[in-house]
Design a protein around this motif. Structure first.
Motif, mmCIF file in Angstrom:
data_model
loop_
_atom_site.group_PDB
_atom_site.id
_atom_site.type_symbol
_atom_site.label_atom_id
_atom_site.label_comp_id
_atom_site.label_asym_id
_atom_site.label_seq_id
_atom_site.Cartn_x
_atom_site.Cartn_y
_atom_site.Cartn_z
ATOM 1 N N VAL A 1 0.834 -1.200 0.000
ATOM 2 C CA VAL A 1 0.000 0.000 0.000
ATOM 3 C C VAL A 1 0.867 1.248 0.000
ATOM 4 C CG1 VAL A 1 -1.716 1.319 1.300
ATOM 5 C CG2 VAL A 1 -1.933 -1.170 1.130
ATOM 6 N N TYR A 2 1.903 1.253 0.819
ATOM 7 C CA TYR A 2 2.799 2.411 0.897
ATOM 8 C C TYR A 2 3.411 2.711 -0.466
ATOM 9 C CZ TYR A 2 6.929 5.198 1.925
ATOM 10 O OH TYR A 2 7.887 6.180 1.909
ATOM 11 N N GLY A 3 3.844 1.703 -1.165
ATOM 12 C CA GLY A 3 4.541 1.919 -2.433
ATOM 13 C C GLY A 3 3.631 2.245 -3.597
ATOM 14 N N GLU A 4 2.406 1.701 -3.605
ATOM 15 C CA GLU A 4 1.545 1.826 -4.768
ATOM 16 C C GLU A 4 0.463 2.882 -4.641
ATOM 17 O OE1 GLU A 4 1.966 0.300 -7.639
ATOM 18 O OE2 GLU A 4 3.747 -0.702 -6.878
ATOM 19 N N ALA A 5 0.136 3.308 -3.440
ATOM 20 C CA ALA A 5 -0.990 4.231 -3.257
ATOM 21 C C ALA A 5 -0.788 5.511 -4.065
ATOM 22 C CB ALA A 5 -1.169 4.560 -1.778
ATOM 23 N N ALA A 6 -1.780 5.860 -4.868
ATOM 24 C CA ALA A 6 -1.737 7.132 -5.579
ATOM 25 C C ALA A 6 -2.030 8.287 -4.636
ATOM 26 C CB ALA A 6 -2.742 7.118 -6.726
ATOM 27 N N SER A 7 -2.760 8.008 -3.573
ATOM 28 C CA SER A 7 -3.113 9.034 -2.598
ATOM 29 C C SER A 7 -1.996 9.178 -1.569
ATOM 30 C CB SER A 7 -4.426 8.662 -1.894
ATOM 31 O OG SER A 7 -4.603 9.412 -0.719
ATOM 32 N N SER A 8 -1.478 10.381 -1.415
ATOM 33 C CA SER A 8 -0.440 10.598 -0.409
ATOM 34 C C SER A 8 -1.019 10.517 1.003
ATOM 35 C CB SER A 8 0.220 11.957 -0.625
ATOM 36 O OG SER A 8 -0.733 13.001 -0.611
ATOM 37 N N GLU A 9 -2.310 10.812 1.146
ATOM 38 C CA GLU A 9 -2.953 10.681 2.453
ATOM 39 C C GLU A 9 -3.007 9.219 2.879
ATOM 40 O OE1 GLU A 9 -6.542 10.134 5.111
ATOM 41 O OE2 GLU A 9 -6.332 9.512 3.023
ATOM 42 N N LEU A 10 -3.337 8.322 1.943
ATOM 43 C CA LEU A 10 -3.359 6.888 2.243
ATOM 44 C C LEU A 10 -1.948 6.375 2.502
ATOM 45 C CD1 LEU A 10 -4.779 4.162 2.456
ATOM 46 C CD2 LEU A 10 -4.658 3.982 -0.045
ATOM 47 N N ARG A 11 -0.979 6.857 1.728
ATOM 48 C CA ARG A 11 0.399 6.421 1.962
ATOM 49 C C ARG A 11 0.865 6.834 3.359
ATOM 50 N NH1 ARG A 11 2.551 8.868 -1.825
ATOM 51 N NH2 ARG A 11 3.430 10.673 -0.735
ATOM 52 N N GLY A 12 0.475 8.023 3.792
ATOM 53 C CA GLY A 12 0.837 8.464 5.137
ATOM 54 C C GLY A 12 0.246 7.564 6.207
ATOM 55 N N ARG A 13 -0.969 7.106 5.988
ATOM 56 C CA ARG A 13 -1.588 6.183 6.953
ATOM 57 C C ARG A 13 -0.864 4.835 6.946
ATOM 58 N NH1 ARG A 13 -7.991 7.385 5.797
ATOM 59 N NH2 ARG A 13 -8.346 6.063 7.625
ATOM 60 N N ALA A 14 -0.439 4.406 5.755
ATOM 61 C CA ALA A 14 0.340 3.165 5.679
ATOM 62 C C ALA A 14 1.678 3.325 6.395
ATOM 63 C CB ALA A 14 0.552 2.774 4.221
ATOM 64 N N ALA A 15 2.314 4.474 6.249
ATOM 65 C CA ALA A 15 3.573 4.720 6.955
ATOM 66 C C ALA A 15 3.363 4.703 8.460
ATOM 67 C CB ALA A 15 4.157 6.067 6.521
ATOM 68 N N GLN A 16 2.263 5.277 8.924
ATOM 69 C CA GLN A 16 1.951 5.265 10.358
ATOM 70 C C GLN A 16 1.774 3.834 10.850
ATOM 71 O OE1 GLN A 16 1.348 8.337 12.311
ATOM 72 N NE2 GLN A 16 1.638 6.869 13.953
ATOM 73 N N ALA A 17 1.087 3.006 10.058
ATOM 74 C CA ALA A 17 0.893 1.609 10.442
ATOM 75 C C ALA A 17 2.207 0.837 10.425
ATOM 76 C CB ALA A 17 -0.125 0.957 9.511
ATOM 77 N N LEU A 18 3.054 1.112 9.442
ATOM 78 C CA LEU A 18 4.355 0.445 9.387
ATOM 79 C C LEU A 18 5.224 0.827 10.580
ATOM 80 C CD1 LEU A 18 5.149 0.723 5.571
ATOM 81 C CD2 LEU A 18 4.871 -1.406 6.875
ATOM 82 N N ALA A 19 5.119 2.064 11.017
ATOM 83 C CA ALA A 19 5.899 2.490 12.188
ATOM 84 C C ALA A 19 5.528 1.674 13.415
ATOM 85 C CB ALA A 19 5.674 3.974 12.457
ATOM 86 N N ALA A 20 4.286 1.177 13.459
ATOM 87 C CA ALA A 20 3.827 0.399 14.613
ATOM 88 C C ALA A 20 4.015 -1.099 14.439
ATOM 89 C CB ALA A 20 2.346 0.689 14.868
ATOM 90 N N THR A 21 4.290 -1.554 13.197
ATOM 91 C CA THR A 21 4.323 -3.000 12.952
ATOM 92 C C THR A 21 5.635 -3.505 12.364
ATOM 93 O OG1 THR A 21 3.333 -2.623 10.761
ATOM 94 C CG2 THR A 21 1.823 -3.109 12.580
ATOM 95 N N ASP A 22 6.381 -2.662 11.667
ATOM 96 C CA ASP A 22 7.568 -3.093 10.925
ATOM 97 C C ASP A 22 8.831 -2.697 11.691
ATOM 98 O OD1 ASP A 22 9.483 -3.782 9.096
ATOM 99 O OD2 ASP A 22 8.720 -2.527 7.469
ATOM 100 N N VAL A 23 9.588 -3.680 12.133
ATOM 101 C CA VAL A 23 10.797 -3.393 12.913
ATOM 102 C C VAL A 23 11.869 -2.723 12.056
ATOM 103 C CG1 VAL A 23 10.389 -5.278 14.542
ATOM 104 C CG2 VAL A 23 11.712 -5.710 12.458
ATOM 105 N N HIS A 24 11.740 -2.821 10.740
ATOM 106 C CA HIS A 24 12.731 -2.222 9.842
ATOM 107 C C HIS A 24 12.301 -0.846 9.346
ATOM 108 C CE1 HIS A 24 14.939 -5.975 9.826
ATOM 109 N NE2 HIS A 24 13.858 -6.618 9.458
ATOM 110 N N PHE A 25 11.210 -0.310 9.853
ATOM 111 C CA PHE A 25 10.739 1.000 9.396
ATOM 112 C C PHE A 25 11.772 2.103 9.619
ATOM 113 C CE2 PHE A 25 8.481 5.023 10.217
ATOM 114 C CZ PHE A 25 7.861 5.190 8.981
ATOM 115 N N PRO A 26 12.456 2.192 10.773
ATOM 116 C CA PRO A 26 13.368 3.323 11.006
ATOM 117 C C PRO A 26 14.488 3.455 9.987
ATOM 118 C CG PRO A 26 12.855 2.228 13.070
ATOM 119 C CD PRO A 26 12.310 1.360 11.990
#
Length: 503
Positions: free
Chosen positions: A414-439
């Motif tokens: 979702v982060y990579g493909e979303a045309a909406s930057s608002e949706l990508r931001g929400r995906a980034a927020q979710a990755l920050a909470a779930t993906d240990v490699h986000f930082p």
């Protein structure tokens, strides 16, 4: 507005259209002419599906500055023949906003272009708002006569002028002009009285003060050919003409009236009216049924869940839509128990409208044990609809809220493909909470993102060691006067922490 055509996410144009951080980085590494052409394509053909929730102007302005790009492409777009036949804000709004940021960065050619367009362009009001924030008093005073020429002399033009001044996004130019233009001064003095007069003269049909009256009022204007009296059993009820969606009594108006009726019911319903409400929620006319359902849901009536389930299976799409919307507002252990049943693939209804709404509810209000159902719903959504749709953002948020580590691959997609930057931001927020490699991964790119909230998120989470670009980017953001205060605060906090760590 036209539907934007979005290029593949791996291309330079696709990255710039999406407002991704990699777009800015790739533009600086690409052939300059190619990068400028892609940038002009984005600015003159706004790639956003909804400009009210997506940001691009500062992002594109920064790239213009980095590339030292000329503005002829924007100028040609603003003064094209199309500007003579349409004043659609979506055609020129992004370009004017980019010019506003460039003017703030010191590009005088951008400032002069805004002045010229404010005097002669179709979307002059947007250009004036940009100038109100960037131009000096002398520049604005010189524009006064040209802007007033947009309003025809006479009562109609004066009324338009008063309305414009009253609704102005930035009143600074009008306050300046009032001292030199009597017409502006008079309009500025009169506009508040126009507003008060409209409020005093407001009229319209209001419901009677009983539950039956309010339910009948909810259907006035759209009763499947019947008058409101039919609901009350009056023999004088007469058919009413069909109306379109734009009519004051069309379908959209009935939606609004049903919502207003539900609010009225809160004031008039008595305990003995419950049977009438239950009957209306089961078999009432469309407006009454929606109003009764909404009232019962808001009052947490024990029968509300079963009534919502029945309404979600109705043949009337309006009733189904209202039921699913109300389900999203419900809370409590009982409704979550039903939502788990409806969302469970084993029940066979997970891909139904009710099943999808149940997954949305679990994403918004479920417990950690509901994470597998939310992840399954997220995967099902992507496989059927792709990275689009109004409900996808709630599922993304839910995966992050429930810390669903199994959702990381889907969230990265979702982060990579979303045309909406608002949706990508929400995906980034979710990755920050779930993906240990986000930082050390997506957070680095997010420092260049077009969305303020995404840059702030990155500043708070990015690893400051291992990538030399990170500290340099943080310092640039901290020094950029156009950056938002929240981003500045996050960036300076990380820079302070990095200095202390380096001691």
């Amino acid at each position: 507005m036209f539907e934007p055509v979005i290029a593949p996410s791996a291309s330079l144009l696709g990255l710039l259209q999406r407002g991704r951080g990699d777009g800015q980085l790739h533009a600086l590494a690409a052939d300059r002419a190619e990068a400028i052409a892609a940038l002009e394509e984005c600015v003159t053909r706004d790639p956003r599906a909804d400009w009210q929730v997506e940001s691009r102007s500062l992002y594109y302005a920064r790239i213009y500055m980095d590339l030292e790009a000329p503005l002829e492409g924007i100028e040609d777009h603003l003064h094209s023949a199309e500007d003579l036949v349409t004043d659609d804000e979506s055609r020129t709004g992004l370009a004017l906003s980019v010019l506003g940021h460039l003017a703030a960065y010191g590009r005088r050619d951008a400032l002069l272009m805004l002045r010229e367009y404010a005097a002669t362009g179709a979307n002059w009001a947007w250009a004036l708002d940009e100038l109100a924030l960037r131009d000096d008093d002398r520049g604005l005073l010189l524009l006064g006569t040209a802007v007033l020429d947009h309003f025809e002399p006479g009562p109609e033009g004066d009324a338009e002028l008063r309305e414009f001044i009253r609704n102005a996004y930035e009143p600074r130019p009008w306050r300046l002009w009032a001292a030199y233009h009597p017409r502006v001064a008079a309009a500025s003095e009169q506009s508040p009285f126009d507003l008060w007069q409209r409020q005093i003269n407001r009229s319209g049909v209001t419901p009677g003060w009983s539950t039956a009256d309010v339910l009948a009022w909810a259907d006035q204007g759209e009763l499947g050919g019947l008058g409101a009296g039919a609901f009350l059993g009056r023999p004088d009820a007469r058919p009413e003409p069909a109306r379109g969606p734009d009519s004051p009594s069309g379908p959209d108006a009935v939606d609004r009236r049903a919502a207003a009726a539900a609010r009225c019911l809160t004031a008039v319903v008595r305990p003995e009216d419950r049977p009438l409400l239950l009957e209306a929620a089961r078999d009432g006319l469309p407006g009454a049924r929606r109003a009764a359902l909404r009232h019962l849901v808001e009052q947490r009536d024990p029968a509300a869940v079963e009534l919502i389930e029945a309404a979600a299976a109705d043949v009337d799409d309006r009733i189904v839509r209202a039921a699913l919307e109300l389900l999203g507002r419900m809370r409590g252990p009982e409704v979550l128990t039903h939502a788990r049943r409806w969302a469970d693939p084993a029940s066979g209804g997970a891909d139904s409208a009710l099943g999808e709404a149940a997954v949305q509810l679990l994403a918004d209000a479920g417990e950690p044990a509901d994470a597998p159902l939310v992840v399954a719903g997220l995967r099902r959504w992507i496989s059927v609809r792709g990275v689009s749709g109004t409900g996808l953002g709630s599922l993304v948020d839910g995966a992050g809220r429930l810390a669903a580590a199994d959702a990381v691959p889907v969230l990265r997609h979702v982060y990579g493909e979303a045309a909406s930057s608002e949706l990508r931001g929400r995906a980034a927020q979710a990755l920050a909470a779930t993906d240990v490699h986000f930082p050390e991964g997506p957070a680095v790119e997010c420092l260049w993102d077009c969305e303020e909230s995404t840059r702030e998120l990155a500043a708070r989470h990015v690893a400051t060691t291992g990538d030399a670009r990170v500290l340099e980017r943080l310092r640039r953001l901290a020094a950029d006067p156009a950056e938002e205060a929240e981003v500045h605060a996050a960036v300076r906090g990380r820079l302070t922490a990095a200095r202390e760590f380096g001691r």
